[in-house]
Design an enzyme around this catalytic site. Structure first.
Site, short mmCIF file in Angstrom:
data_model
loop_
_atom_site.label_atom_id
_atom_site.label_comp_id
_atom_site.label_asym_id
_atom_site.label_seq_id
_atom_site.Cartn_x
_atom_site.Cartn_y
_atom_site.Cartn_z
N ARG A 1 52.74 38.50 58.87
CA ARG A 1 53.88 37.72 59.38
C ARG A 1 54.73 37.16 58.24
O ARG A 1 55.91 36.88 58.42
CB ARG A 1 53.39 36.59 60.28
CG ARG A 1 52.75 37.10 61.55
CD ARG A 1 52.71 36.06 62.65
NE ARG A 1 52.07 36.58 63.85
CZ ARG A 1 52.67 37.35 64.75
NH1 ARG A 1 53.94 37.69 64.58
NH2 ARG A 1 52.02 37.79 65.81
N LYS B 1 36.26 39.31 63.82
CA LYS B 1 35.00 38.83 64.37
C LYS B 1 35.23 37.50 65.08
O LYS B 1 35.51 36.50 64.41
CB LYS B 1 33.95 38.69 63.27
CG LYS B 1 33.63 40.00 62.55
CD LYS B 1 32.69 39.79 61.38
CE LYS B 1 32.39 41.13 60.69
NZ LYS B 1 31.48 40.97 59.53
N GLY C 1 30.12 44.81 59.74
CA GLY C 1 28.91 44.97 58.93
C GLY C 1 28.79 43.85 57.92
O GLY C 1 29.60 42.91 57.91
N SER D 1 34.23 40.15 51.56
CA SER D 1 35.42 40.73 50.92
C SER D 1 35.42 40.67 49.39
O SER D 1 35.77 41.66 48.73
CB SER D 1 36.69 40.05 51.46
OG SER D 1 36.82 40.27 52.84
N LYS E 1 26.64 36.10 64.67
CA LYS E 1 25.94 35.66 63.45
C LYS E 1 26.70 34.56 62.73
O LYS E 1 26.11 33.81 61.94
CB LYS E 1 25.68 36.86 62.53
CG LYS E 1 26.91 37.63 62.09
CD LYS E 1 27.65 37.04 60.91
CE LYS E 1 28.97 37.76 60.69
NZ LYS E 1 29.76 37.16 59.58
N ASP F 1 24.44 41.96 58.74
CA ASP F 1 25.51 40.97 58.59
C ASP F 1 24.95 39.56 58.61
O ASP F 1 25.42 38.66 57.91
CB ASP F 1 26.55 41.17 59.70
CG ASP F 1 27.91 40.62 59.34
OD1 ASP F 1 28.06 40.06 58.24
OD2 ASP F 1 28.84 40.76 60.16
N ARG G 1 32.51 31.82 54.57
CA ARG G 1 33.18 30.59 54.99
C ARG G 1 32.34 29.82 56.01
O ARG G 1 32.33 28.58 56.00
CB ARG G 1 34.56 30.92 55.56
CG ARG G 1 35.54 31.45 54.52
CD ARG G 1 36.92 31.66 55.09
NE ARG G 1 36.98 32.76 56.03
CZ ARG G 1 37.28 34.01 55.71
NH1 ARG G 1 37.54 34.32 54.45
NH2 ARG G 1 37.34 34.96 56.62
N ASN G 2 31.67 30.53 56.90
CA ASN G 2 30.84 29.86 57.90
C ASN G 2 29.64 29.16 57.26
O ASN G 2 29.29 28.04 57.63
CB ASN G 2 30.38 30.88 58.95
CG ASN G 2 31.54 31.43 59.74
OD1 ASN G 2 32.10 30.77 60.59
ND2 ASN G 2 31.94 32.66 59.43
N GLU H 1 35.44 31.66 61.58
CA GLU H 1 35.49 32.02 63.01
C GLU H 1 34.31 31.45 63.80
O GLU H 1 34.38 31.30 65.01
CB GLU H 1 35.53 33.54 63.16
CG GLU H 1 36.80 34.21 62.64
CD GLU H 1 38.01 33.97 63.54
OE1 GLU H 1 37.92 33.19 64.50
OE2 GLU H 1 39.08 34.55 63.23
#
Length: 310
Positions: A36, A84, A112, A116, A167, A220, A231-232, A257
């Protein structure tokens, strides 16, 4: 360009979308990336595309799908979803949203143990592409397979997708476990019982149990529950350091997420009477009702029972 070069449209220029675009480009395919904030139009990006890969955040999936619906999409284009999460309003997965919007097109799920930063460093990684169409899955497999990125196929897209989605909630719990310095025994138990919850939910929602023991489930789960790059995991770890969720999310690069997934999962599981004790405690921590340590104590004080009683 090689004679079998494909035209790939990547929607989402974040770390994940950029990593996948880089792999396809290195394999000799014609890759266009849209975001965007970029200058390229969505119509130009997807024009004549053989594969349209979505790597946008969960909250943007429905909106971008609707925008594409008004454009001229090649009849044989294959959609690949690399998002995800669960939609807050409907509890739908990304592939379900794409399939509903484009019912005549093949939809492929890519998921999977794929952090990154490691993929960008070209460290060895593996993933799964899943679809009800073996032909579509094999096409995507060929496009993204490389010396550093091994791609497997699977015919259980909902299972592959839910593995990568569910997960994230367990990763929040795992981060808290490490933040509280609870040790290896506690973490092993947490992750193992977390996998049990994932299988329980997945089977109830139409997935195959064995899928969760593959790369997109257990693989994963192990990657995300053990890496500060997740991040989680970072959300859970910092919650255990007495930071508030708002403080964490403000400074977090990208979207965790698992925060939204946890809320959606708790609501739907209550409606369907699915037992998810770890997820419920994570939800209470995210809501600020209890601390990570209190959540641990409540899990340890649950009634004793057989390991397998479902």
């Amino acid at each position: 360009m090689p004679s079998d070069s494909k035209s790939i449209a990547v929607l989402g220029a974040g770390a994940w979308g950029s990593s996948l675009a880089s792999i396809a480009s290195a394999n000799g395919h014609d890759v266009k990336i849209w975001s965007r904030s970029g200058s390229a139009s969505l119509a130009d990006t997807v024009k004549d595309a053989d594969i349209i890969l979505s790597a946008v955040s969960m909250k943007g999936v429905s909106k971008i799908a609707m925008e594409l619906q008004s454009l001229s999409i090649p009849e044989n284009a294959v959609f690949v979803t690399a998002t995800k999460g669960l939609e807050a309003e409907t509890a739908c997965t990304p592939s379900q949203i794409w399939q509903k919007t484009f019912p005549t097109h093949s939809i492929v799920v890519l998921s999977g143990p794929n952090l990154s930063p490691e993929i960008q460093q070209k460290l060895p990684s593996a993933t799964v592409v899943a679809s009800y169409s073996a032909t579509a899955a094999e096409l995507v497999q060929v496009v993204f397979s490389s010396r550093h990125f091994r791609v497997y196929t699977n015919l259980d897209p909902i299972g592959v997708e839910l593995g990568g989605t569910l997960k994230n909630v367990i990763a929040i719990a795992s981060g808290s476990c490490d933040g509280l310095q609870l040790g290896t025994n506690a973490k092993a138990a947490l992750v193992t019982r977390g996998l049990t919850e994932m299988v329980r939910v997945g089977v109830c929602w139409g997935a195959k149990a064995e899928t969760f023991y593959g790369l997109s489930g257990l693989g994963d789960l192990l990657a995300t529950c053990n890496s500060p790059l997740s991040r989680n995991y970072q959300v859970g770890y910092q919650l255990a350091q007495n930071k508030t969720l708002d403080q964490i999310l403000i400074h977090l690069k990208g979207t965790a997420e698992g925060v939204n997934t946890c809320s959606v999962l708790v609501k739907r599981s209550r409606e369907q009477n699915i037992s998810i004790p770890i997820t419920q405690q994570v939800y209470r921590v995210l809501q600020g009702e209890i601390s990570p340590r209190q959540a641990l104590e409540e899990l340890m004080e649950r009634n004793i029972k057989p390991e397998y009683n479902d």
